[in-house]
Structure formats: structure tokens, C-alpha cells
Design a protein around this motif. Structure first.
Motif, PDB file in Angstrom:
ATOM      1  N   PHE A 245       0.769  -1.286   0.092  1.00 21.57           N
ATOM      2  CA  PHE A 245      -0.080  -0.005   0.019  1.00 21.57           C
ATOM      3  C   PHE A 245       0.840   1.284   0.095  1.00 21.57           C
ATOM      4  O   PHE A 245       0.270   2.408  -0.185  1.00 21.57           O
ATOM      5  N   SER A 246       2.126   1.222   0.437  1.00 23.90           N
ATOM      6  CA  SER A 246       2.830   2.187   0.473  1.00 23.90           C
ATOM      7  C   SER A 246       3.203   2.922  -0.859  1.00 23.90           C
ATOM      8  O   SER A 246       3.408   4.106  -1.093  1.00 23.90           O
ATOM      9  N   TYR A 247       2.940   2.047  -1.927  1.00 23.90           N
ATOM     10  CA  TYR A 247       3.121   2.359  -3.536  1.00 23.90           C
ATOM     11  C   TYR A 247       1.844   3.326  -3.865  1.00 23.90           C
ATOM     12  O   TYR A 247       1.749   3.738  -5.228  1.00 23.90           O
ATOM     13  N   ALA A 248       0.801   2.784  -3.262  1.00 21.26           N
ATOM     14  CA  ALA A 248      -0.674   3.577  -3.739  1.00 21.26           C
ATOM     15  C   ALA A 248      -0.686   4.901  -3.174  1.00 21.26           C
ATOM     16  O   ALA A 248      -0.369   5.494  -2.040  1.00 21.26           O
ATOM     17  N   ASP A 249      -1.696   5.582  -4.167  1.00 23.32           N
ATOM     18  CA  ASP A 249      -1.900   7.050  -3.690  1.00 23.32           C
ATOM     19  C   ASP A 249      -3.547   6.699  -2.912  1.00 23.32           C
ATOM     20  O   ASP A 249      -4.173   7.745  -2.637  1.00 23.32           O
ATOM     21  N   GLY A 250      -3.902   5.478  -3.378  1.00 20.83           N
ATOM     22  CA  GLY A 250      -5.455   5.485  -2.808  1.00 20.83           C
ATOM     23  C   GLY A 250      -5.695   3.942  -2.804  1.00 20.83           C
ATOM     24  O   GLY A 250      -5.080   3.209  -3.844  1.00 20.83           O
ATOM     25  N   CYS A 251      -6.895   3.634  -2.369  1.00 22.34           N
ATOM     26  CA  CYS A 251      -7.428   2.001  -2.763  1.00 22.34           C
ATOM     27  C   CYS A 251      -8.915   1.896  -2.360  1.00 22.34           C
ATOM     28  O   CYS A 251      -9.560   2.924  -1.656  1.00 22.34           O
ATOM     29  N   THR A 252      -9.433   1.221  -2.981  1.00 21.74           N
ATOM     30  CA  THR A 252     -11.207   0.632  -2.832  1.00 21.74           C
ATOM     31  C   THR A 252     -11.087  -0.576  -2.369  1.00 21.74           C
ATOM     32  O   THR A 252      -9.936  -1.394  -2.651  1.00 21.74           O
ATOM     33  N   MET A 253     -11.907  -1.056  -1.631  1.00 20.93           N
ATOM     34  CA  MET A 253     -12.203  -2.433  -1.011  1.00 20.93           C
ATOM     35  C   MET A 253     -13.376  -2.663  -0.794  1.00 20.93           C
ATOM     36  O   MET A 253     -14.095  -2.132  -0.209  1.00 20.93           O
ATOM     37  N   SER A 254     -13.834  -3.767  -1.167  1.00 18.12           N
ATOM     38  CA  SER A 254     -15.063  -4.693  -0.706  1.00 18.12           C
ATOM     39  C   SER A 254     -14.579  -5.523   0.703  1.00 18.12           C
ATOM     40  O   SER A 254     -13.939  -6.356   0.494  1.00 18.12           O
ATOM     41  N   ALA A 255     -15.213  -5.069   1.814  1.00 20.71           N
ATOM     42  CA  ALA A 255     -15.049  -5.816   2.941  1.00 20.71           C
ATOM     43  C   ALA A 255     -15.713  -7.315   3.042  1.00 20.71           C
ATOM     44  O   ALA A 255     -15.546  -8.091   3.707  1.00 20.71           O
ATOM     45  N   LYS A 256     -16.771  -7.537   1.872  1.00 18.55           N
ATOM     46  CA  LYS A 256     -17.171  -8.905   1.538  1.00 18.55           C
ATOM     47  C   LYS A 256     -16.161  -9.941   1.273  1.00 18.55           C
ATOM     48  O   LYS A 256     -16.537 -10.886   1.345  1.00 18.55           O
TER      49      LYS A 256
END
Ligand code: PLP
Length: 457
Positions: A245-256
Motif C-alpha cells: 500500500f505504500s506505493y499507492a495513492d489510494g485504494c478501494t475495497m469490498s469488505a465482503k
């Protein structure tokens, strides 16, 4: 090596309702040969999806009781926020009711006509939200990812040469972000390597394009990195996730998925201005920023689930149970995507039912046969799902005709999986008797959910 055991014992159980083959033949007819239309109580082993079907832990259920339902500033939100921040390092964390709600908000803001979103492979709701905004989604899967039966360690990787070319072609200014899906759900649940993420990040930085992660199965992906990528064997999955995640500027996630929750998701970003725009939309469509589209109890369940999913005894069992089913099928000569992915086994129905032409939906025919033989429900990922019609009529088939057997997390035991393998092998031995299907009714979009079919005699 000793047997890898399920890293849990069972405190609460749900019954499976048994039925006979004769009854299942009737249920299938009533469902117009579309297993999406079968009632779940008539399914013995349900491998339709791993989304929202996980078993929650006793800690998660305890969290459900502790959940604080205050409209604003609930401690459950702060627990959720702190946990997501520990793993992702993101500054701004926005809860949503599921993954696609995060996508809807993000792409409503960044999308629009003339924009391009580049991915290893976009999941179908992600692509739909991009296209709904007027923008275009482009998949740049690496070459080895396109060869179903040839094993490679990271078949989910993005093709970085193709990425450079597409940036030149479309112009960096027209690419609001790159999105890497880990693991690559639509591409067989295959992992992405840390090296690939770093390479993509470098190209993104050079072109001033933010990098986002579709993080639905981040823990499964990080465990594959630990197993397969040089330099990660001695790192914990938590550490690997933090690096990813340190390389990312953002993320989306489905907690399902990898949060073991029955509902929920989030959107997380580093940029304050973007976060503000997202929150403004969130308030209109989901809810106040400290609950998003969720109840306080859901936020607790997600926070606890995220801590549990990086447990390596769990991940070892998880990855091994998919591989176990895959190996049993390979040993019986059944064509499957190799190597096994992180959440599902994918059978190549084109080879399995070589006597059924793609115009007669061999994947759907196989899904029906598995249900009829043993009450096992999978899903077709082939021409029923992705096929299009040519202008002159006639089917333009999908690239592959697959049947996905997605394994819900912590839900089935080894004997359930043994049973599934027995049913598939039995169907394989009698495959010549299976007939193709014709569509009798269909919707203009996402037709696989509601289509009605009939057997071709
Ligand atoms: C499930 C999934 C989504 C969408 O999440 P929902 O919670 O179903 O809306 C997005 N991306 C990937 C890779 C997924 O597997």
C-alpha cells in the motif's frame, strides 16, 4: 509435511438441506437452467461467490454486539479507521456499503468522457462504474496471464511495456489513475508481484498519474508474495501489505472479501482535496462520513476481520484449500486454470465439454450439470456472462469458457471440498451425456444474472 488443518473450531453451525437428484432436475428446470435463480436452501455446497459469504469469527460477532450506533463520531468508526490506516497507511478513510459504492464515488469524480483508466484487469463492477461515467477502462494483463494452463507465479501482473505505450497514445493528462486489482479476480484470482507494483508505480510517478489498488483480496495476494517472491519469505503478511500500500495513492475495497464481513467496503486516499470531494458525494449517496453506508456494528466486524485476515495460519489454510481442490481435479485429468488462484478454482469448460460448441454455452451447461449431479453451485464466466451479438446476428463469444468455483472463507471443511471434487470427477466421466443450452430470454445488460435457458435436445 503434516496435514494443514482448518485453523478454527466450529461453535455455531448452519444446516445443509439434502435433496435428491430428481428434485434437483426439477429445481433446475424451474430456474430455467440458470443457477442464479435457484433458492440457496436447495443448494448443498454453494460456490457461487466468495463475496459476503464468509463465516465471521466469535470476535467479530462480539464486535457486532459492541457496535456503537451513534450517528456521528461513533467509537466503532474510529476502530475501523485506525485499523484500515494501520494496514494501508492512507490518510483519509471513507466507509461505504460495499466495493462498488467506493467505485461509484471515485469514478464519478475522476471519470467522464475522454478519460482512460488503466488496469491489469478491471473487475466487472469497476468497469461498469468507469463506463457509466463516460470514461473508458483498459486492461493490460501480462502475456502469461492470458495462457490458462501454463503455470507462472504472478499471472495477475500488469504489462508495463503496454502501459508505457498506452500513456504515450492516450496522453498522461487523460489518465486520472491506474488501478491494480489484487488478486486479479476476473483473471483467475492470480496474484500481482511487489516488483510489478513497484514498476507500475515508477511509470505512474514519471507521468504524474496516481496509482490505486483494488484491494478486495490484498491479504491473499500478500501471502502469495511471501511464498513466491524473492526477499519476502521472512516478512510478515502485515509488513508485506504495508509495503504494497505504500506505493499507492489510494485504494478501494469490498469488505465482503478479505475482511470476512457480510457487507461493507471503503475508499481510502492520501490526497486531502480528493478526500473532500469523495466525502461530499458520500453524504448524498451513502451517509455521514463516520458511518458511510454501514451500521456501527458492521464497522466493528470489518475492523476485526481485517486484523484476522493477515494471520498466516489462516492464509496458509486458505491458499492450501484452493490448491487442494485444484490438485484433485488436475490428477483426474480435468482442465483447470493453473496455478490455482487465491479464492477460486476455474474449470476450462471449452475443453471439459469439447463436444458442445461455444454458441451452446458449455460453461453454463457444466454449471447446470454440477448442480444436477451433486447440488454444487458454481458460476459461468464465459459467453453467457461476456458474450456479445454481432450486428449481423450470431454470438461473438468470450475469450474463455470458464466455470468458477469460489470458496467462501472459513465456511466449508475438507470433506465438503472432497465431496465437490468427487462430483466434478463424476460429471467429467459422464460428460458426453451433457447437452448444450439455448437462451430463451435475456436482459440487455449483465444478462447472466437473469437469463432463461433451455437444453438443446
Ligand atoms: C467484489 C469486487 C468488487 C466489488 O465489490 P462489491 O462489494 O461486490 O461491490 C470490486 N473489485 C473486485 C476485484 C471484486 O472482487
Amino acid at each position: 509435511m503434516k496435514t494443514i488443518i482448518e485453523p478454527f473450531r466450529i461453535k455455531s453451525v448452519e444446516p445443509i438441506y439434502f435433496n435428491s437428484k430428481e428434485e434437483r432436475i426439477e429445481f433446475l428446470k424451474e430456474a430455467f437452467y440458470n443457477p442464479f435463480l435457484i433458492r440457496s436452501k436447495n443448494v448443498l455446497i454453494d460456490l457461487l461467490t466468495d463475496s459476503g459469504t464468509s463465516a465471521m469469527s466469535s470476535e467479530q460477532w462480539a464486535g457486532i454486539m459492541r457496535g456503537d450506533e451513534s450517528y456521528a463520531g461513533s467509537p466503532s468508526f474510529f476502530h475501523f479507521e485506525e485499523t484500515v490506516r494501520q494496514i494501508t497507511g492512507m490518510k483519509f478513510i471513507i466507509p461505504t456499503h460495499q466495493g462498488r459504492a467506493s467505485e461509484k464515488i471515485l469514478f464519478s469524480i475522476l471519470g467522464g468522457k475522454g478519460k482512460y483508466f488503466i488496469s491489469n484487469t478491471l473487475f466487472d463492477t469497476t468497469r461498469a462504474n468507469i463506463e457509466y461515467s463516460g470514461a473508458e477502462g483498459i486492461d493490460l494483463l501480462c502475456a502469461e496471464g492470458k495462457k490458462p494452463t501454463i503455470p507462472a507465479p504472478f499471472k495477475g501482473n500488469m504489462d508495463t511495456e503496454a502501459l508505457k505505450n498506452i500513456i504515450k497514445e492516450k496522453g498522461a493528462a487523460n489518465i486520472p489513475l491506474c488501478l491494480i486489482t489484487v488478486t486479479n479476480n476476473s483473471g483467475g484470482g492470480q496474484p500481482v508481484s511487489m516488483q510489478n507494483i513497484k514498476d507500475v508505480k515508477k511509470i505512474c510517478v514519471e507521468n504524474n498519474i496516481p496509482l490505486f489498488i483494488d484491494a478486495c483480496r490484498f491479504a491473499e495476494n500478500c501471502y502469495f508474495i511471501k511464498l513466491r517472491e524473492k526477499g519476502y519469505a521472512d516478512k510478515s503478511v502485515f509488513e508485506i501489505a504495508k509495503e504494497l500500500f505504500s506505493y499507492a495513492d489510494g485504494c478501494t475495497m469490498s469488505a465482503k472479501k478479505d475482511a470476512f464481513a457480510n457487507i461493507g467496503g471503503f475508499l481510502a486516499v492520501q490526497n486531502e482535496e480528493l478526500a473532500q470531494l469523495c466525502r461530499n458525494l458520500l453524504i448524498i449517496t451513502e451517509g455521514f462520513p463516520t458511518y458511510g453506508g454501514l451500521a456501527g456494528r458492521d464497522l466493528e466486524a470489518i475492523a476485526i476481520g481485517l486484523k484476522e485476515v493477515v494471520d498466516e495460519h489462516y492464509l496458509q489454510y486458505r491458499i492450501r484449500s484452493i490448491e487442494y481442490l485444484s490438485n484433485k481435479l488436475i490428477d483426474a485429468g480435468i482442465p483447470v486454470i493453473q496455478p490455482a488462484g487465491g479464492h477460486a478454482v476455474y474449470i476450462d469448460a471449452k475443453q471439459f465439454l469439447a463436444h458442445i460448441p461455444v454458441t451452446q454455452y458449455p460453461g453454463q451447461a457444466l454449471v447446470c450439470a454440477l448442480y444436477e449431479e451433486g447440488g454444487v453451485r458454481g458460476v459461468e464466466i464465459g459467453s453467457l456472462m461476456f458474450g456479445k451479438y454481432a450486428e449481423a446476428g450470431g454470438l461473438i463469444p468470450a475469450q474463455m469458457e470458464l466455470v468458477r468455483l469460489a470458496i467462501p472463507r472459513r465456511t466449508y471443511t475438507q470433506s465438503h471440498i472432497d465431496y465437490v471434487a468427487e462430483i466434478i470427477i463424476e460429471v467429467f466421466e459422464n460428460r458426453k451425456s451433457i447437452v448444450g443450452l439455448a437462451i430463451t430470454e435475456e436482459a440487455p445488460m449483465l444478462r447472466h444474472f437473469t437469463a432463461k435457458l433451455k437444453p438443446i435436445n
